[in-house]
Write a protein that holds these residues in place. Structure first.
Motif, mmCIF file in Angstrom:
data_model
loop_
_atom_site.group_PDB
_atom_site.id
_atom_site.type_symbol
_atom_site.label_atom_id
_atom_site.label_comp_id
_atom_site.label_asym_id
_atom_site.label_seq_id
_atom_site.Cartn_x
_atom_site.Cartn_y
_atom_site.Cartn_z
ATOM 1 N N LEU A 135 -7.368 5.121 -11.493
ATOM 2 C CA LEU A 135 -5.892 4.961 -11.819
ATOM 3 C C LEU A 135 -5.246 5.385 -13.129
ATOM 4 N N ILE A 136 -4.224 6.360 -13.030
ATOM 5 C CA ILE A 136 -4.005 6.836 -14.407
ATOM 6 C C ILE A 136 -2.550 6.588 -14.666
ATOM 7 N N PRO A 137 -2.166 5.963 -15.780
ATOM 8 C CA PRO A 137 -0.799 5.666 -16.177
ATOM 9 C C PRO A 137 -0.191 6.894 -16.218
ATOM 10 N N ARG A 169 6.501 5.184 -15.578
ATOM 11 C CA ARG A 169 5.148 4.676 -15.249
ATOM 12 C C ARG A 169 5.254 3.261 -14.753
ATOM 13 N N SER A 170 4.213 3.052 -13.587
ATOM 14 C CA SER A 170 4.050 1.815 -12.963
ATOM 15 C C SER A 170 3.992 0.588 -14.147
ATOM 16 N N ASP A 171 4.466 -0.749 -13.682
ATOM 17 C CA ASP A 171 4.018 -1.664 -15.001
ATOM 18 C C ASP A 171 2.570 -2.110 -14.809
ATOM 19 N N VAL A 172 2.251 -2.628 -15.869
ATOM 20 C CA VAL A 172 0.634 -3.032 -15.792
ATOM 21 C C VAL A 172 0.599 -4.083 -14.874
ATOM 22 N N TYR A 210 -5.475 9.119 -9.386
ATOM 23 C CA TYR A 210 -4.399 8.533 -9.035
ATOM 24 C C TYR A 210 -3.460 8.375 -9.765
ATOM 25 N N VAL A 211 -2.205 8.943 -10.186
ATOM 26 C CA VAL A 211 -1.432 8.775 -11.226
ATOM 27 C C VAL A 211 -0.368 7.751 -10.529
ATOM 28 N N MET A 212 -0.078 6.509 -11.551
ATOM 29 C CA MET A 212 0.749 5.533 -10.941
ATOM 30 C C MET A 212 2.130 5.789 -11.268
ATOM 31 N N LEU A 213 2.897 6.055 -10.049
ATOM 32 C CA LEU A 213 4.451 6.421 -10.239
ATOM 33 C C LEU A 213 5.019 5.381 -9.756
ATOM 34 N N ALA A 214 5.902 4.635 -10.647
ATOM 35 C CA ALA A 214 6.654 3.416 -10.356
ATOM 36 C C ALA A 214 7.529 3.697 -8.968
ATOM 37 N N ASN A 228 4.471 5.658 -5.431
ATOM 38 C CA ASN A 228 3.019 5.591 -4.634
ATOM 39 C C ASN A 228 2.310 4.369 -5.111
ATOM 40 N N ASP A 229 2.593 3.262 -5.698
ATOM 41 C CA ASP A 229 2.076 2.341 -6.217
ATOM 42 C C ASP A 229 2.345 1.129 -5.583
ATOM 43 N N GLY A 230 2.825 1.159 -4.188
ATOM 44 C CA GLY A 230 2.956 -0.140 -3.483
ATOM 45 C C GLY A 230 1.564 -0.693 -2.795
ATOM 46 N N LEU A 231 1.608 -1.911 -2.410
ATOM 47 C CA LEU A 231 0.449 -2.693 -1.926
ATOM 48 C C LEU A 231 0.156 -1.924 -0.697
#
Ligand code: SAH
Ligand code: SF4
Length: 377
Positions: free
Chosen positions: A297-299, A310-313, A268-272, A275-278
């Motif tokens: 989870l892939i940065p 990139r989604s933040d840490v 699951y690539v984390m795209l700011a 697709n990274d919402g709670l």
């Protein structure tokens, strides 16, 4: 016609020997010389008579793709850029860790599936790699790493590559026959002797080919999910329009019957902001309910004009917490090889752009400057 023996799996090598009137055990001998010893010259095969070696060399070669660049990052990640002809370059990445060494192998020059966040997809599809080009990556890397270790006093003598992941450029299951033959060589004790659990095919979700892999060569399976619902997945991974989530997850369940591991890995690539919402983490947990799986989870690895960030840490950590709370083993991929563009597809894309600009004249590769492109997949 000369044949490249790097591309022949056990049965094909036996057929080659039979064609020369030789017994099947010759195939095993050849295989050990080629893949265990890394030989590319029949002359060194001392347990084969000289006249037979000469006959072999008249009808066959042992030839891997030409190395265009070979760079090692500060963290030990090593990347080869390989020439596969007509201006196409592919990449192979070695990722050393304390308890294993993983080689990330390419299956196609480019990719036709056009996932919106993928640099390889952006390059379009050029062609399927042949079996010798796929196996040649492992052959080259094993040879290079072995000679490195031999030159380092006190370095571990065991084989440096313990795992292979088909996570380089291309969709392995869209090049099924060649990838399956390459997998057979990876598993063959006379060649690389890797365990099925340590060879992973990553797919964007070609459902019929997942079923075929289950029947013909079950190895560990990773599925690139990237979205918790069809609406978003249709956009990010367009093959989802053909094989939607329900069908994909059903194929994963069927795969588990024969899989060497009792779980499927979902990438699951984390795209700011995409697709990274709670809520999306909760939806993902719901989607995968009752599926024996791990989630990775892939940065996101940015590339020019990707349109994504990139989604933040903290966001990634919160996303992970929700999944863990729901009972899923969830890992965050470590980024590796930052200083050599180790993320698959990125370096080749860059070289191909340059190659086109210079009328397909191959330019000598100069290491890219350190920048924020990160991670070996
Ligand atoms: N075609 C196969 C295997 C190669 S891609 C597949 O899609 O699974 C290997 C992994 O890298 C996949 O999970 C893919 O979605 C992911 N990936 C592609 N582009 C990426 C990027 N820019 N950043 C992070 N991961 C990416
Ligand atoms: Fe192809 Fe995989 Fe990239 Fe999608 S993510 S375009 S399937 S290489």
């Amino acid at each position: 016609m000369t044949v490249n023996l790097l591309g022949l799996d056990g049965p094909a090598l036996k057929a080659f020997c039979a064609g020369l009137g030789e017994k099947p055990y010759r195939a095993r001998q050849l295989m050990r010389w080629i893949h265990h010893a890394g030989a590319d010259d029949f002359g060194v095969m001392t347990d084969i008579s000289k006249p037979l070696r000469e006959r072999f060399s008249r009808s066959a070669v042992i030839a891997a793709p030409r190395v265009l660049a070979d760079s090692t990052a500060a963290d030990g990640t090593r990347k080869w850029l390989l020439d596969v002809g007509t201006g196409n370059a592919i990449e192979t990445v070695f990722i050393p860790e304390s308890n294993r060494g993983t080689l990330c192998v390419s299956s196609q020059a480019g990719c036709a599936l056009e996932c919106s966040f993928c640099s390889t997809g952006r390059q379009g599809f050029n062609r399927n790699l042949t079996v010798d080009e796929i196996v040649g990556q492992l052959w080259l890397a094993s040879r290079a790493l072995r000679s490195r270790d031999a030159a380092t006093p006190g370095a571990p003598q065991e084989r440096p590559i313990s795992n292979v992941v088909m996570m380089g450029m291309g969709e392995p299951l869209a090049n099924f026959d060649n990838v399956a033959a390459a997998l057979r060589l990876m598993l063959d004790d006379c060649a690389y002797g890797l365990s099925r659990r340590r060879v992973t095919v990553s797919t964007s979700g070609l459902v019929p080919a997942i079923d075929r892999l289950r029947e013909e060569c079950p190895v560990a399976l990773a599925v690139s999910l990237h979205a918790p619902d069809d609406r978003l997945r249709d956009e990010l991974v367009p093959i989802n329009r053909k094989y939607p989530l329900k069908d994909l997850l059903a194929a994963c369940v069927r795969y588990l019957d024969k899989a060497p591991r009792d779980f499927v890995t979902f990438e699951y690539v984390m795209l700011a902001g995409v697709n990274d919402g709670l809520q999306q983490a909760r939806a993902l947990a719901k989607l995968l309910r009752r599926m024996p799986c791990k989630i990775n989870l892939i940065p996101f690895n940015p590339f020019p004009d990707s349109g994504y960030a990139r989604s933040d840490v903290e966001t990634v950590a919160r996303f992970r917490e929700i999944l863990m709370h729901e009972g899923y083993v969830t890992t965050i991929r470590k980024t590796r090889g930052d200083d050599i563009d180790a993320a698959c597809g990125q370096l080749a894309g860059r070289v191909q752009d340059r190659t086109r600009r210079t009328q397909r004249r191959l330019v000598r590769f100069a290491p890219a400057p350190a920048e924020s492109i990160q991670g070996a997949r």
